[in-house]
Design a protein around this motif. Structure first.
Motif, mmCIF file in Angstrom:
data_model
loop_
_atom_site.group_PDB
_atom_site.id
_atom_site.type_symbol
_atom_site.label_atom_id
_atom_site.label_comp_id
_atom_site.label_asym_id
_atom_site.label_seq_id
_atom_site.Cartn_x
_atom_site.Cartn_y
_atom_site.Cartn_z
ATOM 1 N N UNK A 66 0.820 -1.213 0.000
ATOM 2 C CA UNK A 66 0.000 0.000 0.000
ATOM 3 C C UNK A 66 0.856 1.266 0.000
ATOM 4 N N UNK A 67 2.025 1.213 0.619
ATOM 5 C CA UNK A 67 2.917 2.378 0.685
ATOM 6 C C UNK A 67 3.698 2.598 -0.605
ATOM 7 N N UNK A 68 3.731 1.592 -1.472
ATOM 8 C CA UNK A 68 4.521 1.676 -2.707
ATOM 9 C C UNK A 68 3.701 2.282 -3.847
ATOM 10 N N UNK A 69 4.405 2.954 -4.751
ATOM 11 C CA UNK A 69 3.775 3.468 -5.971
ATOM 12 C C UNK A 69 3.725 2.390 -7.052
ATOM 13 N N UNK A 70 4.652 1.443 -6.969
ATOM 14 C CA UNK A 70 4.724 0.374 -7.971
ATOM 15 C C UNK A 70 5.426 -0.838 -7.373
ATOM 16 N N UNK A 71 5.201 -1.965 -8.027
ATOM 17 C CA UNK A 71 5.801 -3.240 -7.634
ATOM 18 C C UNK A 71 6.647 -3.740 -8.806
ATOM 19 N N UNK A 72 7.824 -4.270 -8.497
ATOM 20 C CA UNK A 72 8.658 -4.909 -9.519
ATOM 21 C C UNK A 72 8.956 -6.307 -9.018
ATOM 22 N N UNK A 73 8.470 -7.301 -9.744
ATOM 23 C CA UNK A 73 8.663 -8.706 -9.374
ATOM 24 C C UNK A 73 9.850 -9.267 -10.155
ATOM 25 N N UNK A 74 10.752 -9.921 -9.432
ATOM 26 C CA UNK A 74 11.898 -10.611 -10.032
ATOM 27 C C UNK A 74 11.669 -12.089 -9.784
ATOM 28 N N UNK A 75 11.326 -12.800 -10.833
ATOM 29 C CA UNK A 75 10.790 -14.144 -10.667
ATOM 30 C C UNK A 75 11.610 -15.220 -11.364
ATOM 31 N N UNK A 76 12.015 -16.239 -10.616
ATOM 32 C CA UNK A 76 12.539 -17.410 -11.306
ATOM 33 C C UNK A 76 11.392 -18.123 -12.026
ATOM 34 N N UNK A 77 11.743 -19.114 -12.790
ATOM 35 C CA UNK A 77 10.750 -19.937 -13.489
ATOM 36 C C UNK A 77 10.779 -21.310 -12.832
ATOM 37 N N UNK A 78 9.675 -21.683 -12.203
ATOM 38 C CA UNK A 78 9.581 -22.998 -11.574
ATOM 39 C C UNK A 78 8.629 -23.839 -12.418
ATOM 40 N N UNK A 79 9.176 -24.854 -13.066
ATOM 41 C CA UNK A 79 8.376 -25.729 -13.919
ATOM 42 C C UNK A 79 7.524 -24.926 -14.898
ATOM 43 N N UNK A 80 8.140 -23.946 -15.538
ATOM 44 C CA UNK A 80 7.530 -23.077 -16.537
ATOM 45 C C UNK A 80 6.426 -22.212 -15.974
ATOM 46 N N UNK A 81 6.452 -21.967 -14.679
ATOM 47 C CA UNK A 81 5.368 -21.213 -14.076
ATOM 48 C C UNK A 81 5.891 -20.304 -12.961
ATOM 49 N N UNK A 82 4.943 -19.631 -12.312
ATOM 50 C CA UNK A 82 5.222 -18.721 -11.206
ATOM 51 C C UNK A 82 5.603 -19.546 -9.978
ATOM 52 N N UNK A 83 6.675 -19.175 -9.273
ATOM 53 C CA UNK A 83 7.023 -19.899 -8.052
ATOM 54 C C UNK A 83 5.869 -19.878 -7.050
ATOM 55 N N UNK A 84 5.690 -20.968 -6.353
ATOM 56 C CA UNK A 84 4.599 -21.086 -5.393
ATOM 57 C C UNK A 84 4.610 -20.006 -4.335
ATOM 58 N N UNK A 85 5.802 -19.598 -3.863
ATOM 59 C CA UNK A 85 5.855 -18.573 -2.814
ATOM 60 C C UNK A 85 5.316 -17.240 -3.322
ATOM 61 N N UNK A 86 5.574 -16.916 -4.594
ATOM 62 C CA UNK A 86 5.071 -15.659 -5.157
ATOM 63 C C UNK A 86 3.570 -15.751 -5.372
ATOM 64 N N UNK A 87 3.111 -16.860 -5.911
ATOM 65 C CA UNK A 87 1.667 -17.041 -6.136
ATOM 66 C C UNK A 87 0.920 -16.963 -4.814
ATOM 67 N N UNK A 88 1.449 -17.589 -3.777
ATOM 68 C CA UNK A 88 0.833 -17.539 -2.456
ATOM 69 C C UNK A 88 0.765 -16.095 -1.949
#
Length: 183
Positions: A66-88
């Protein structure tokens, strides 16, 4: 007033390649925005049974978003998808702030977001497709271009990610696009 950009690194591994990429992006934002990194390592698995009262780690993550103006996600690729910790994390953050009206705004509502990825031997295009579907669905404003980079082979022994000049320039271009979006 300085703009605030919150970095979410999709690997919890100390010294992760995506964290190293985030540090390069942080340099591209130096003097232009205030960068902080979200520590979400204590966010529990999403479970509506534990939604109220809001878990402390979730509340802390929401406040940072809420305090941020923007979000920047740096994501590995886990089994061609979003890592579970990020999705959670995104599942928690996309929940309405007022649960009596589940269609009301979340911490992510209309927040600008961009994504970068260091991928091991594969193109990050598949994970970018996943984020491109998910982020608008959870009512975020996606800012492109996205930047993907491979792991340099020697990094597996040294632990040090080396980005090409081309990828470093691409991160700088991505940083400028994100800054332009939040102006």
């Amino acid at each position: 007033m300085s703009k605030k950009i919150l970095f979410i690194v999709g690997s919890l591994r100390k010294g992760s390649f995506n964290h190293q990429m985030a540090q390069v992006a942080e340099k591209a934002l130096a003097g232009k925005a205030e960068v902080s990194y979200l520590d979400y390592s204590q966010v529990p698995l999403m479970n509506q049974d534990f939604e109220l009262p809001t878990p402390a780690a979730v509340a802390k993550a929401r406040d940072a978003v809420l305090a941020a103006d923007a979000i920047w996600i740096f994501s590995p690729v886990y089994n061609w998808s979003i890592p579970g910790v990020v999705k959670n994390l995104l599942d928690w953050l996309s929940r309405a702030l007022d649960l009596s009206d589940t269609t009301s705004a979340s911490a992510l509502h209309e927040k600008f977001v961009t994504v970068s990825s260091v991928a091991n031997g594969t193109s990050p295009d598949e994970v970018f497709k996943e984020y491109s579907r998910l982020l608008p669905f959870i009512r975020m404003q996606v800012v492109e271009p996205f930047t993907g980079a491979p792991v340099n082979p020697e990094a597996w022994g040294t632990g040090e990610l080396v980005l090409s000049e081309e990828k470093t320039a691409a991160l700088a271009t991505q940083a400028e696009a994100l800054l332009a979006a939040i102006q």
